[in-house]
Design an enzyme around this catalytic site. Sequence first.
Site, PDB file in Angstrom:
ATOM      1  N   ARG A 112       0.686  -0.949  -0.157  1.00  0.00           N
ATOM      2  CA  ARG A 112       0.037   0.103   0.049  1.00  0.00           C
ATOM      3  C   ARG A 112       1.032   0.870   0.187  1.00  0.00           C
ATOM      4  NH1 ARG A 112      -5.306   1.140   3.023  1.00  0.00           N
ATOM      5  NH2 ARG A 112      -6.487   0.375   1.703  1.00  0.00           N
ATOM      6  N   HIS A 139      -7.114   0.897  -7.194  1.00  0.00           N
ATOM      7  CA  HIS A 139      -7.621   0.035  -5.731  1.00  0.00           C
ATOM      8  C   HIS A 139      -7.868  -0.877  -6.377  1.00  0.00           C
ATOM      9  CE1 HIS A 139      -7.814  -1.312  -2.043  1.00  0.00           C
ATOM     10  NE2 HIS A 139      -8.504  -0.325  -2.020  1.00  0.00           N
ATOM     11  N   GLN A 142      -9.706  -3.459  -4.204  1.00  0.00           N
ATOM     12  CA  GLN A 142     -11.292  -3.092  -4.786  1.00  0.00           C
ATOM     13  C   GLN A 142     -12.230  -3.843  -4.606  1.00  0.00           C
ATOM     14  OE1 GLN A 142     -11.997  -2.144  -0.522  1.00  0.00           O
ATOM     15  NE2 GLN A 142     -14.057  -2.005  -1.626  1.00  0.00           N
ATOM     16  N   ASP A 230     -17.043   6.981  -2.088  1.00  0.00           N
ATOM     17  CA  ASP A 230     -16.360   6.843  -1.003  1.00  0.00           C
ATOM     18  C   ASP A 230     -15.848   8.587  -0.848  1.00  0.00           C
ATOM     19  OD1 ASP A 230     -14.105   6.415   0.022  1.00  0.00           O
ATOM     20  OD2 ASP A 230     -12.224   5.514  -1.790  1.00  0.00           O
ATOM     21  N   CYS A 269     -16.408   1.463  -0.447  1.00  0.00           N
ATOM     22  CA  CYS A 269     -15.323   0.854   0.234  1.00  0.00           C
ATOM     23  C   CYS A 269     -14.835   0.350   1.270  1.00  0.00           C
ATOM     24  CB  CYS A 269     -14.364   1.077  -0.811  1.00  0.00           C
ATOM     25  SG  CYS A 269     -13.617   2.479   0.038  1.00  0.00           S
ATOM     26  N   ARG A 297     -13.674  -8.714   0.943  1.00  0.00           N
ATOM     27  CA  ARG A 297     -11.913  -8.445  -0.027  1.00  0.00           C
ATOM     28  C   ARG A 297     -11.295  -9.498  -0.252  1.00  0.00           C
ATOM     29  NH1 ARG A 297     -10.412  -3.531   0.601  1.00  0.00           N
ATOM     30  NH2 ARG A 297      -8.316  -4.007  -0.069  1.00  0.00           N
TER      31      ARG A 297
HETATM   32  N1   CP Z   1     -11.296  -0.387   2.040  1.00  0.00           N
HETATM   33  C1   CP Z   1     -10.534  -0.029   2.476  1.00  0.00           C
HETATM   34  O1   CP Z   1      -9.279   0.022   1.580  1.00  0.00           O
HETATM   35  O2   CP Z   1      -9.987  -0.098   3.956  1.00  0.00           O
HETATM   36  P1   CP Z   1      -8.654  -0.491   4.511  1.00  0.00           P
HETATM   37  O3   CP Z   1      -7.909   0.999   3.845  1.00  0.00           O
HETATM   38  O4   CP Z   1      -9.283   0.319   5.926  1.00  0.00           O
HETATM   39  O5   CP Z   1      -7.649  -1.656   3.734  1.00  0.00           O
HETATM   40  N1  NVA Z   2      -9.596   6.646  -1.378  1.00  0.00           N
HETATM   41  C1  NVA Z   2      -9.427   6.573  -0.533  1.00  0.00           C
HETATM   42  C2  NVA Z   2      -9.321   4.336  -0.094  1.00  0.00           C
HETATM   43  C3  NVA Z   2      -9.732   4.423   1.276  1.00  0.00           C
HETATM   44  C4  NVA Z   2      -9.583   2.525   1.160  1.00  0.00           C
HETATM   45  C5  NVA Z   2      -7.969   6.968   0.070  1.00  0.00           C
HETATM   46  O1  NVA Z   2      -7.121   6.784  -0.654  1.00  0.00           O
HETATM   47  O2  NVA Z   2      -7.922   6.911   1.418  1.00  0.00           O
END
Ligand code: CP
Ligand code: NVA
Length: 311
Positions: A112, A139, A142, A230, A269, A297
């Site tokens: 990440r 992502h 997701q 989101d 998400c 997920r």
């Molecule tokens: N939706 C998602 O990726 O959640 P997290 O940031 O908790 O991993």
């Molecule tokens: N768009 C959000 C998604 C989190 C899972 C972010 O990047 O923080």
Amino acid sequence: MSQHTPRHFLSLADIHAGELRDILDEAHRRKKARAGFAKAQPDSDAPLSGHVLAMLFEKSSTRTRFSFEVGMMQLGGTSITTSADDMQLGRGESIEDTAKVLSRFVDGIMLRANDHNALVALAQNATVPVINGLTDYNHPCQIMADLMTLEEQGRDLKDLRLAWVGDGNNVAMSFINGAAKFGYQLVISTPKGYGPSSQMVERARAEGAQIDLIDDPLAACKNVDVVVADTWVSMGDTDIDKRMRDLGDWQVNDALMDVAAKDALFLHCLPAHRGEEVAASVIDGKQSVVFDEAENRLHAQKAILKWCLDK
Ligand code: CP
Ligand code: NVA
């Protein structure tokens, strides 16, 4: 050293539609096959027995971390999770050297990352598969879980019209990439200045994606089968007050759900901010499938892991 190019999972745009379809089918199959199992009990075939996944986080996570860790357990393997700051990476060791070193210890790496380019550099230098656990650009894991959730609700992706309402962010980008692969129609409604990359929209359209950009959220949601929201402030965004002001009219609330199809579903998400991008009545209401989406997920990523490791 591995003799072949590893199968990375960096962006839906890079993967053949047929392979993505196979991954979703495998996710459904595997979820059904372990009904009634204890949560950490391995699947009957334990395809990743003896395998280990490294997970590196440059930003916070709840779902991604837990779903990948439990997913590796269920596939019969194991995982090692760390924040990038706890590694020498956080003290300036290069991503290239990190990739080469980790490839000697583990069978796959999930990252990440703040910057998508770091993910690409990791993949270019790793001899094991690299999986995108979210970047500033997209992502993809997701969206695989989201599409699995819609199919579980009995929906055929090719028949669906989805509306994305809010910030044209990383998650929106993966919905755009997914439209070219799975054949759903996508409507994107954002304030001016918050739209997705027009280059990526054009690329998806060139591959056959049907994508409409409609400013007015009410017009965008008219008769759609799915409404997606989101957060207005993604990890790494610093202009919080401006975003709250600019995105205020793009809240998914009852007025928007009322113009959507009667049986429309709501996706998010998570994490969610009730009263900001979504009204509590919507996310906690009957049309919301956000907790199935979160659970999926796990199932979607197990199929992604299996595909990446070619098992
Ligand atoms: N939706 C998602 O990726 O959640 P997290 O940031 O908790 O991993
Ligand atoms: N768009 C959000 C998604 C989190 C899972 C972010 O990047 O923080």
